[in-house]
Scaffold this motif. Structure first.
Motif, PDB file in Angstrom:
ATOM      1  N   LEU A  61      24.166  29.150  73.284  1.00 29.94           N
ATOM      2  CA  LEU A  61      25.156  29.275  74.350  1.00 29.94           C
ATOM      3  C   LEU A  61      24.797  30.387  75.337  1.00 29.94           C
ATOM      4  N   ALA A  62      24.212  31.456  74.810  1.00 31.56           N
ATOM      5  CA  ALA A  62      23.814  32.603  75.645  1.00 31.56           C
ATOM      6  C   ALA A  62      24.944  33.069  76.565  1.00 31.56           C
ATOM      7  N   PRO A  63      26.027  33.619  75.995  1.00 30.03           N
ATOM      8  CA  PRO A  63      27.168  34.059  76.808  1.00 30.03           C
ATOM      9  C   PRO A  63      26.743  35.047  77.885  1.00 30.03           C
ATOM     10  N   ARG A  64      27.369  34.927  79.067  1.00 35.47           N
ATOM     11  CA  ARG A  64      26.998  35.820  80.170  1.00 35.47           C
ATOM     12  C   ARG A  64      28.192  36.692  80.564  1.00 35.47           C
ATOM     13  N   PRO A  65      27.891  37.868  81.126  1.00 33.12           N
ATOM     14  CA  PRO A  65      28.965  38.791  81.498  1.00 33.12           C
ATOM     15  C   PRO A  65      29.998  38.116  82.402  1.00 33.12           C
ATOM     16  N   GLY A  66      31.254  38.387  82.132  1.00 38.41           N
ATOM     17  CA  GLY A  66      32.327  37.915  83.011  1.00 38.41           C
ATOM     18  C   GLY A  66      32.766  36.480  82.767  1.00 38.41           C
ATOM     19  N   GLN A  67      32.104  35.739  81.872  1.00 40.72           N
ATOM     20  CA  GLN A  67      32.504  34.347  81.651  1.00 40.72           C
ATOM     21  C   GLN A  67      33.844  34.268  80.933  1.00 40.72           C
ATOM     22  N   PHE A  81      35.083  36.222  68.831  1.00 38.88           N
ATOM     23  CA  PHE A  81      34.596  37.591  68.606  1.00 38.88           C
ATOM     24  C   PHE A  81      33.102  37.676  68.916  1.00 38.88           C
ATOM     25  N   ARG A  82      32.355  36.693  68.454  1.00 36.20           N
ATOM     26  CA  ARG A  82      30.899  36.708  68.713  1.00 36.20           C
ATOM     27  C   ARG A  82      30.611  36.640  70.210  1.00 36.20           C
ATOM     28  N   PHE A  83      31.355  35.771  70.890  1.00 33.68           N
ATOM     29  CA  PHE A  83      31.154  35.594  72.331  1.00 33.68           C
ATOM     30  C   PHE A  83      31.407  36.917  73.058  1.00 33.68           C
ATOM     31  N   LEU A  84      32.528  37.558  72.729  1.00 40.52           N
ATOM     32  CA  LEU A  84      32.908  38.791  73.436  1.00 40.52           C
ATOM     33  C   LEU A  84      31.942  39.931  73.121  1.00 40.52           C
ATOM     34  N   ARG A  85      31.408  39.933  71.896  1.00 36.55           N
ATOM     35  CA  ARG A  85      30.435  40.970  71.525  1.00 36.55           C
ATOM     36  C   ARG A  85      29.178  40.858  72.389  1.00 36.55           C
ATOM     37  N   PHE A 135      38.044  27.240  82.828  1.00 34.60           N
ATOM     38  CA  PHE A 135      37.150  27.976  81.919  1.00 34.60           C
ATOM     39  C   PHE A 135      35.683  27.664  82.230  1.00 34.60           C
ATOM     40  N   ASP A 136      34.819  28.650  81.928  1.00 37.88           N
ATOM     41  CA  ASP A 136      33.367  28.442  82.083  1.00 37.88           C
ATOM     42  C   ASP A 136      32.767  27.759  80.853  1.00 37.88           C
ATOM     43  N   THR A 137      33.364  28.025  79.702  1.00 44.64           N
ATOM     44  CA  THR A 137      32.782  27.562  78.438  1.00 44.64           C
ATOM     45  C   THR A 137      33.893  27.072  77.518  1.00 44.64           C
ATOM     46  N   TYR A 138      33.607  25.951  76.839  1.00 43.07           N
ATOM     47  CA  TYR A 138      34.521  25.414  75.822  1.00 43.07           C
ATOM     48  C   TYR A 138      33.744  25.340  74.529  1.00 43.07           C
ATOM     49  N   THR A 139      34.270  25.954  73.478  1.00 38.74           N
ATOM     50  CA  THR A 139      33.642  25.817  72.159  1.00 38.74           C
ATOM     51  C   THR A 139      34.658  25.248  71.174  1.00 38.74           C
ATOM     52  N   ILE A 140      34.127  24.562  70.175  1.00 41.14           N
ATOM     53  CA  ILE A 140      34.962  24.116  69.052  1.00 41.14           C
ATOM     54  C   ILE A 140      34.057  24.119  67.821  1.00 41.14           C
ATOM     55  N   SER A 141      34.435  24.898  66.837  1.00 46.78           N
ATOM     56  CA  SER A 141      33.570  25.099  65.669  1.00 46.78           C
ATOM     57  C   SER A 141      34.304  24.637  64.408  1.00 46.78           C
ATOM     58  N   PHE A 142      33.769  23.641  63.764  1.00 44.52           N
ATOM     59  CA  PHE A 142      34.353  23.068  62.545  1.00 44.52           C
ATOM     60  C   PHE A 142      35.811  22.669  62.763  1.00 44.52           C
ATOM     61  N   GLY A 143      36.096  22.260  64.009  1.00 43.15           N
ATOM     62  CA  GLY A 143      37.461  21.863  64.342  1.00 43.15           C
ATOM     63  C   GLY A 143      37.572  20.398  64.692  1.00 43.15           C
ATOM     64  N   ILE A 144      36.552  19.851  65.363  1.00 38.37           N
ATOM     65  CA  ILE A 144      36.772  18.545  65.998  1.00 38.37           C
ATOM     66  C   ILE A 144      36.918  17.418  64.976  1.00 38.37           C
ATOM     67  N   ARG A 145      36.331  17.570  63.795  1.00 31.27           N
ATOM     68  CA  ARG A 145      36.477  16.470  62.829  1.00 31.27           C
ATOM     69  C   ARG A 145      37.911  16.362  62.318  1.00 31.27           C
ATOM     70  N   ASN A 146      38.711  17.396  62.530  1.00 25.84           N
ATOM     71  CA  ASN A 146      40.115  17.368  62.095  1.00 25.84           C
ATOM     72  C   ASN A 146      41.051  16.740  63.120  1.00 25.84           C
ATOM     73  N   VAL A 147      40.543  16.509  64.321  1.00 21.79           N
ATOM     74  CA  VAL A 147      41.383  16.042  65.426  1.00 21.79           C
ATOM     75  C   VAL A 147      41.626  14.536  65.277  1.00 21.79           C
ATOM     76  N   THR A 148      42.840  14.105  65.542  1.00 21.39           N
ATOM     77  CA  THR A 148      43.201  12.694  65.311  1.00 21.39           C
ATOM     78  C   THR A 148      42.409  11.755  66.219  1.00 21.39           C
ATOM     79  N   ARG A 149      42.388  12.035  67.528  1.00 23.19           N
ATOM     80  CA  ARG A 149      41.655  11.157  68.456  1.00 23.19           C
ATOM     81  C   ARG A 149      40.621  12.013  69.187  1.00 23.19           C
ATOM     82  N   ILE A 150      39.407  11.994  68.662  1.00 24.35           N
ATOM     83  CA  ILE A 150      38.336  12.869  69.166  1.00 24.35           C
ATOM     84  C   ILE A 150      38.059  12.626  70.660  1.00 24.35           C
ATOM     85  N   PRO A 151      38.028  11.370  71.145  1.00 23.25           N
ATOM     86  CA  PRO A 151      37.766  11.177  72.586  1.00 23.25           C
ATOM     87  C   PRO A 151      38.780  11.903  73.464  1.00 23.25           C
TER      88      PRO A 151
END
Ligand SMILES: C[S@@+](CC[C@H](N)C(=O)[O-])C[C@H]1O[C@@H](n2cnc3c(N)ncnc32)[C@H](O)[C@@H]1O
Length: 252
Positions: A61-67, A81-85, A135-151
């Protein structure tokens, strides 16, 4: 295309077939139940490897300042937390439908350290409570498989991203090698529900976890779903031989 056949309105909750209107409540029950032990269980189940996968997500992802990041199904905040760090003056919103997970996240030391750059919002991935192109960036980590309608979740990701914004998904995926997959399945089904019982007192939630992983589409099928939501330059990278995968796409 809308399904009007016999499976219309039906979905999976692990290996069980349930009504689409039931699934979110069941998933909410799982994460409310395990929230207080969620971080500990992640370390135990994966031997700490989930941390390396999340770091690999940040490397790509290479987060950039101000995103500005939206981390959906963000749970206890690992990705934000990782992104902000990594990105000075960046800001982040952790959005999750289970308030107990956010409560655990807010208790962590990083939450205090980043308090002025981080918000916690209860919300559903399929109907995000944010304006278009915000938003500049959207992340989802180990979340999307739990969503009822992924599309629908992917369409929402596309909607809230600015033009030029990027989606990145970290999710369990399919181990292409048959022998490796058999060994991994044997470990998961034999060990993880028992470990869940011992650590959280909740075997069923961890049985759901291992079953839900097998229901999730493989790397190429999921990449096609991301393209269908409007994203360009969709690519993926396997992690740990395909146990997990990172998918990246751009809103151009
Ligand atoms: C396995 S946890 C992942 C937490 C964190 N992203 C991580 O990588 O450790 C899955 C999270 O997805 C959330 N979730 C599931 N379905 C959701 C939905 N439709 N909208 C928002 N959050 C959802 C759950 O509440 C839970 O906190």
């Amino acid at each position: 295309m809308t399904d009007t056949g016999p499976n219309a309105g039906r979905t999976h909750f692990g290996n069980r077939e349930v009504g689409e209107d039931e699934k979110a409540g069941l998933v909410h029950g799982v994460f409310s139940s395990v929230a207080s032990r969620y971080d500990l269980m992640n370390d135990l189940m994966s031997g700490g490897v989930h941390r390396l996968w999340k770091d690999a997500m940040m490397d790509w992802l290479a987060p950039r300042p101000g995103q500005r990041l939206l981390d959906v199904a963000g749970g206890t905040g690992d990705i934000a937390f990782r992104f902000l760090r990594r990105a000075p003056a960046a800001t982040a919103v952790v959005c999750d439908m289970t308030e107990d997970m956010l409560t655990e996240g807010r208790r962590r030391a990083d939450a205090e350290a980043f308090a002025d750059r981080l918000d916690w919002v209860v919300g559903d991935a399929m109907a995000l409570p944010f304006p278009d192109a915000s938003f500049d960036t959207y992340t989802i980590s180990f979340g999307i498989r739990n969503v009822t309608r992924i599309p629908e979740a992917l369409s929402e990701a596309f909607r809230i991203l600015k033009p030029g914004g990027r989606l990145m998904v970290l999710e369990f995926s399919r181990v292409p090698n048959d022998m490796m997959r058999a060994a991994y399945d044997a470990y998961s089904f034999a060990v993880i529900p028992r470990m869940g019982q011992a650590v959280t007192g909740d075997r069923d939630s961890y049985q759901y976890l291992v079953e839900s992983i097998r229901q999730f589409p493989d790397q190429d099928t999921f990449a096609a779903m991301i393209r269908a939501a409007g994203f360009d330059q969709v690519k993926y990278r396997n992690l740990s031989m395909g146990i997990a995968a990172l998918h990246s796409g751009w809103k151009l």
